[in-house]
Design an enzyme around this catalytic site. Sequence first.
Site, mmCIF file in Angstrom:
data_model
loop_
_atom_site.group_PDB
_atom_site.id
_atom_site.type_symbol
_atom_site.label_atom_id
_atom_site.label_comp_id
_atom_site.label_asym_id
_atom_site.label_seq_id
_atom_site.Cartn_x
_atom_site.Cartn_y
_atom_site.Cartn_z
ATOM 1 N N ASP A 6 0.852 -1.005 -0.046
ATOM 2 C CA ASP A 6 -0.171 -0.070 -0.018
ATOM 3 C C ASP A 6 0.847 1.318 0.098
ATOM 4 O O ASP A 6 1.741 1.291 0.670
ATOM 5 C CB ASP A 6 -0.904 0.034 1.305
ATOM 6 C CG ASP A 6 -1.965 -1.073 1.125
ATOM 7 O OD1 ASP A 6 -2.048 -1.762 0.201
ATOM 8 O OD2 ASP A 6 -2.555 -0.896 2.113
ATOM 9 N N ASP A 128 -15.417 -4.047 -0.332
ATOM 10 C CA ASP A 128 -14.800 -3.780 1.117
ATOM 11 C C ASP A 128 -16.169 -3.415 1.773
ATOM 12 O O ASP A 128 -16.692 -2.326 1.746
ATOM 13 C CB ASP A 128 -13.762 -2.958 1.020
ATOM 14 C CG ASP A 128 -12.509 -3.451 0.243
ATOM 15 O OD1 ASP A 128 -12.401 -4.479 -0.006
ATOM 16 O OD2 ASP A 128 -11.713 -2.637 -0.129
#
Length: 239
Positions: A6, A128
């Site tokens: 990330d 998500d």
Amino acid sequence: MMPAIDLRNGHVVRLRQGDYARESRYAVDAIALAHSYAQAGARWLHMVDLDGARTGEFANLRTIEAIAKAGRLAVQAGGGVRDESGLRRLFNAGVARVVIGSIAVREPEVVERWIARFGAERIVVALDARHDGGVWKLPSAGWTQDEAATLDDLAPRFARAGARHLLCTDIARDGMLSGPNLGLYAHLRGIAPTLSLIASGGIRDIADLQALRGSGIAAAVLGRSLLDGVMGLGEALAC
């Protein structure tokens, strides 16, 4: 199994429960980290442009492109795709599969057209979820904005549209090393059995990977457990 990188402001980071104020920054170069994962035997790498996920503007595309075009790993990447131009930019950067999150929640009909146009193998739908009031809600924009659509609305819809890959993170477990939510993935298999599920969030050890494999999950994304040295990539790949 996919190691994850990330990126925020050019740095390798992890967020806790998707909270941008709860960032852990790692003193490692993203490209060097990707190469180390390739040397350890990884074939795929999951990458997220966290700046892009929140703002819709790519901020870490050069790093993603450098890793993807090096050819050592197949890259699955997302964060910032809001239109077809953004989708094509990632494809042109060498990304093998583009992860589509916010627009999949806000404008599912657009992503359905992309699946038909570019093929189901090139797109990963990311739903998500955050459990709230007995419902799996789907926040967007880097998990910062609430949306009306629910997981139960959209997972079956994308399955009917021919989607192949679904990435689902239990936001409450992301970056927490608290174990994956097996119940969530069992629920998804029940409502959208044709989708190939990619698990993310909370995975901490080999036992978690074995439990996911036994529950029929196609792949798992590992982030903090690798970065913090809780689990080695070699043992994860062996599992």
